[in-house]
Design an enzyme around this catalytic site. Structure first.
Site, PDB file in Angstrom:
ATOM      1  N   CYS A  58       0.832  -1.215   0.000  1.00 17.39           N
ATOM      2  CA  CYS A  58       0.000   0.000   0.000  1.00 17.39           C
ATOM      3  C   CYS A  58       0.861   1.257   0.000  1.00 17.39           C
ATOM      4  O   CYS A  58       0.515   2.252  -0.652  1.00 17.39           O
ATOM      5  CB  CYS A  58      -0.940  -0.007   1.201  1.00 17.39           C
ATOM      6  SG  CYS A  58      -2.089  -1.402   1.152  1.00 17.39           S
ATOM      7  N   THR A  59       1.977   1.212   0.699  1.00 16.81           N
ATOM      8  CA  THR A  59       2.889   2.355   0.702  1.00 16.81           C
ATOM      9  C   THR A  59       3.516   2.528  -0.675  1.00 16.81           C
ATOM     10  O   THR A  59       3.601   3.650  -1.194  1.00 16.81           O
ATOM     11  CB  THR A  59       3.967   2.186   1.785  1.00 16.81           C
ATOM     12  OG1 THR A  59       3.322   2.113   3.066  1.00 16.81           O
ATOM     13  CG2 THR A  59       4.957   3.335   1.775  1.00 16.81           C
TER      14      THR A  59
END
Length: 159
Positions: free
Chosen positions: A48-49
């Site tokens: 997600c980062t």
């Protein structure tokens, strides 16, 4: 679960709180601009980062093509604020704490528990023009969305 929203469908409208606490309504972002709406599992996880930072790194290109980028997960407003600040994210993150919007779009869960990763490109009239669903091919979420947004820009210029 609702049938997943597909290209050609009207995007379900919604209002959710952003990382600043502001209430954001999808239909208020449409009109002159298109929207890249991406659902992701959780803030501060590796995938997600990487996805958020890839959208950040291409943000100016999306903006120049007339698109807003909006990320949605079930994380809290406060967690989103920390995530956006930590990674210098210039776009809106929305908190879908009960997963209601995720369900209305029919975003699938992986193994039945982990919220899925799906990107929608919504044109200025609110019609979904592109859907990409992949937990692992993060770069393609950005690349495909950018291709569609640039196509929409050229269509608007031709009108």
């Amino acid at each position: 679960m609702a049938r997943g929203i597909q290209a050609g469908d009207k995007a379900p409208d919604f209002t959710l709180p952003s990382q600043t606490g502001e209430q954001v309504r999808l239909s208020d972002r449409l009109g002159e601009r298109s929207v890249v709406l991406y659902f992701y599992p959780r803030d501060e996880t590796r995938g997600c980062t990487a996805e958020a930072c890839a959208f950040r790194d291409s943000y100016e290109v999306f903006a120049d093509a007339g698109a807003d980028v909006i990320g949605v997960s079930s994380d809290s407003v406060d967690k989103h604020a920390g995530f956006a600040d930590h990674h210098k994210l210039p776009f809106t993150l929305l908190s879908d704490s009960g997963g209601k919007v995720r369900k209305s779009y029919g975003v699938p869960a992986t193994l039945g528990v982990l919220p899925g990763r799906v990107t929608y490109v919504i044109d200025s009239t609110g019609t979904v023009r592109h859907v990409f669903n992949s937990m692992l091919d993060i770069g393609r979420h950005i690349d495909d969305a950018l291709t569609v947004v640039q196509k929409l820009k050229s269509e608007r210029a031709a009108d």
